[in-house]
Motif scaffolding. Structure first.
Motif, PDB file in Angstrom:
ATOM      1  N   VAL A  92     -52.315 -34.331 -20.182  1.00 64.68           N
ATOM      2  CA  VAL A  92     -52.007 -34.377 -21.755  1.00 64.68           C
ATOM      3  C   VAL A  92     -52.982 -33.199 -22.218  1.00 64.68           C
ATOM      4  CG1 VAL A  92     -51.356 -35.090 -24.022  1.00 64.68           C
ATOM      5  CG2 VAL A  92     -50.406 -36.135 -21.602  1.00 64.68           C
ATOM      6  N   ALA A  93     -52.099 -31.849 -22.853  1.00 62.91           N
ATOM      7  CA  ALA A  93     -53.727 -31.344 -23.789  1.00 62.91           C
ATOM      8  C   ALA A  93     -53.620 -31.488 -25.077  1.00 62.91           C
ATOM      9  CB  ALA A  93     -54.195 -29.600 -22.919  1.00 62.91           C
ATOM     10  N   LYS A  94     -54.363 -32.245 -25.511  1.00 62.05           N
ATOM     11  CA  LYS A  94     -54.489 -32.301 -27.114  1.00 62.05           C
ATOM     12  C   LYS A  94     -54.708 -30.324 -27.683  1.00 62.05           C
ATOM     13  CE  LYS A  94     -55.059 -36.364 -29.160  1.00 62.05           C
ATOM     14  NZ  LYS A  94     -55.937 -37.267 -29.544  1.00 62.05           N
ATOM     15  N   VAL A  95     -54.197 -29.913 -28.377  1.00 61.70           N
ATOM     16  CA  VAL A  95     -54.448 -29.100 -29.199  1.00 61.70           C
ATOM     17  C   VAL A  95     -54.604 -28.955 -30.932  1.00 61.70           C
ATOM     18  CG1 VAL A  95     -53.894 -27.612 -26.622  1.00 61.70           C
ATOM     19  CG2 VAL A  95     -52.024 -28.118 -28.876  1.00 61.70           C
ATOM     20  N   LYS A  96     -55.018 -27.876 -30.903  1.00 58.08           N
ATOM     21  CA  LYS A  96     -55.004 -27.859 -32.282  1.00 58.08           C
ATOM     22  C   LYS A  96     -54.483 -26.547 -33.069  1.00 58.08           C
ATOM     23  CE  LYS A  96     -57.882 -27.623 -36.563  1.00 58.08           C
ATOM     24  NZ  LYS A  96     -59.037 -27.707 -37.237  1.00 58.08           N
TER      25      LYS A  96
END
Length: 161
Positions: A92-96
């Motif tokens: 899971v990539a948490k990106v801004k």
């Protein structure tokens, strides 16, 4: 002809196996019964129920074939081998979003598991490709119809699914 590699998570394989079992055990029987009932109506040359049932049978068999082929050729991602140092299938990539500051979490999956409504994106999608093999702190650019979106990777973890 070179075929694209099929990548599945363990959960994705299980979901496909369950659908395949449902099609083989339940749907085949239901369609066969519909065909039998349609034949009982008489002349099948002008029998719309028969035609519909045969079309449905073809669709069921095509889906069975497709799912069987996926399972036969899939590379299964072992969840124990998933490294969270970089983005890969099963993470899971948490990106801004650097344009509006919104934080998004994308689960990276193989193409056959993708579900954009659940933010499960394919490793072959534009965003998925851009994120693959990137690390926390990296900024990626994704070409979209409106231009380019920029995302900073703020966290990477194993998918809990």
């Amino acid at each position: 002809m070179m075929t694209e590699e099929i990548v599945l998570t363990v959960k994705g394989r299980k979901k496909i196996e369950e659908e395949l079992e449902q099609l083989k055990v339940v749907r085949r029987k239901e369609v066969a019964e519909r065909i039998k009932q349609a034949i009982d109506f008489g002349d099948i040359s002008e029998n719309s129920e028969y035609d519909e049932a045969k079309n449905e049978q073809a669709q069921v068999e095509e889906r069975i074939s497709k799912l069987s082929n996926i399972l036969k050729n899939a590379k299964i991602v072992d969840e124990n081998d998933i490294n969270t140092d970089y983005v890969s299938v099963g993470t899971v990539a948490k990106v801004k979003d650097l344009d509006d500051g919104e934080i998004l979490e994308y689960t990276i999956v193989g193409a056959s598991e993708a579900d954009p409504y659940e933010l499960k994106i394919s490793n072959a999608s534009p965003i998925g490709k851009a994120l693959l093999n990137q690390q926390v702190g990296d900024v990626v650019e994704v070409k979209i119809p409106d231009g380019v979106s920029r995302y900073e990777i703020v966290d990477i973890e194993r998918s809990q699914e």
